[in-house]
Design a protein around this motif. Structure first.
Motif, mmCIF file in Angstrom:
data_model
loop_
_atom_site.group_PDB
_atom_site.id
_atom_site.type_symbol
_atom_site.label_atom_id
_atom_site.label_comp_id
_atom_site.label_asym_id
_atom_site.label_seq_id
_atom_site.Cartn_x
_atom_site.Cartn_y
_atom_site.Cartn_z
ATOM 1 N N MET A 1 -149.381 50.405 58.781
ATOM 2 C CA MET A 1 -148.980 51.088 57.661
ATOM 3 C C MET A 1 -148.375 52.249 57.945
ATOM 4 S SD MET A 1 -151.045 53.099 54.508
ATOM 5 C CE MET A 1 -150.675 52.420 52.785
ATOM 6 N N SER A 2 -147.365 52.454 57.385
ATOM 7 C CA SER A 2 -145.869 53.667 58.027
ATOM 8 C C SER A 2 -145.550 54.106 56.866
ATOM 9 C CB SER A 2 -145.159 52.802 58.707
ATOM 10 O OG SER A 2 -144.250 52.051 58.133
ATOM 11 N N GLU A 3 -146.085 53.707 55.791
ATOM 12 C CA GLU A 3 -145.491 54.903 54.484
ATOM 13 C C GLU A 3 -145.976 56.099 54.219
ATOM 14 O OE1 GLU A 3 -145.138 52.898 50.538
ATOM 15 O OE2 GLU A 3 -144.911 50.800 52.030
ATOM 16 N N ARG A 4 -145.708 57.481 54.473
ATOM 17 C CA ARG A 4 -146.255 58.699 54.008
ATOM 18 C C ARG A 4 -146.827 58.411 52.264
ATOM 19 N NH1 ARG A 4 -143.119 63.896 54.796
ATOM 20 N NH2 ARG A 4 -143.528 63.299 57.133
ATOM 21 N N ALA A 5 -148.266 58.974 52.576
ATOM 22 C CA ALA A 5 -148.794 59.511 51.335
ATOM 23 C C ALA A 5 -147.853 60.594 50.434
ATOM 24 C CB ALA A 5 -149.901 59.610 51.445
ATOM 25 N N VAL A 6 -147.895 60.476 49.392
ATOM 26 C CA VAL A 6 -147.101 61.404 48.917
ATOM 27 C C VAL A 6 -147.930 61.990 47.304
ATOM 28 C CG1 VAL A 6 -144.648 61.941 46.976
ATOM 29 C CG2 VAL A 6 -144.605 60.339 49.231
ATOM 30 N N PRO A 7 -147.803 63.558 47.552
ATOM 31 C CA PRO A 7 -149.091 64.178 46.587
ATOM 32 C C PRO A 7 -147.685 63.949 45.243
ATOM 33 C CG PRO A 7 -148.500 65.482 48.193
ATOM 34 C CD PRO A 7 -147.982 64.135 48.683
ATOM 35 N N PHE A 8 -148.783 64.228 44.079
ATOM 36 C CA PHE A 8 -148.088 64.256 43.030
ATOM 37 C C PHE A 8 -148.299 65.442 42.817
ATOM 38 C CE2 PHE A 8 -149.589 59.758 43.177
ATOM 39 C CZ PHE A 8 -147.869 59.046 42.719
ATOM 40 N N HIS A 9 -149.287 66.172 42.899
ATOM 41 C CA HIS A 9 -148.848 68.036 42.538
ATOM 42 C C HIS A 9 -149.163 68.451 43.241
ATOM 43 C CE1 HIS A 9 -148.266 66.779 38.100
ATOM 44 N NE2 HIS A 9 -149.251 65.599 38.519
ATOM 45 N N CYS A 10 -149.340 69.718 43.525
ATOM 46 C CA CYS A 10 -150.456 70.770 44.434
ATOM 47 C C CYS A 10 -151.602 71.390 44.140
ATOM 48 C CB CYS A 10 -149.131 72.046 44.762
ATOM 49 S SG CYS A 10 -149.990 72.884 45.358
ATOM 50 N N PRO A 11 -152.590 70.934 44.619
ATOM 51 C CA PRO A 11 -153.965 70.990 44.643
ATOM 52 C C PRO A 11 -153.992 72.277 44.191
ATOM 53 C CG PRO A 11 -153.585 70.616 47.349
ATOM 54 C CD PRO A 11 -151.944 70.566 46.556
ATOM 55 N N TYR A 12 -153.256 73.799 44.647
ATOM 56 C CA TYR A 12 -153.895 75.089 44.285
ATOM 57 C C TYR A 12 -153.385 74.908 43.402
ATOM 58 C CZ TYR A 12 -154.838 74.148 49.104
ATOM 59 O OH TYR A 12 -155.417 74.160 50.507
#
Length: 59
Positions: A1-12
């Motif tokens: 799996m070479s896809e990058r995990a993309v966050p939708f929102h900043c956790p802070y």
């Protein structure tokens, strides 16, 4: 799996203005709060998914 995990929102701060960080794989920078964080996939849980057979809420 070479896809990058993309966050939708900043956790802070919860803002969506995120950019890939320069620190390497999984690093992200938030332009709104000026913080950097890193995502890391730890693995699958041994117990797996538990399914509820109750069928939903009762009235």
């Amino acid at each position: 799996m070479s896809e990058r995990a993309v966050p939708f929102h900043c956790p802070y701060c919860g803002d969506e203005d995120l950019r890939p960080g320069e620190q390497g794989h999984g690093a992200w920078e938030c332009a709104a709060c000026n913080r950097a964080f890193q995502l890391k996939f730890l693995g699958l849980l041994a117990r797996g998914l538990r399914r509820s057979d109750e069928g939903g809420a009762q009235i």
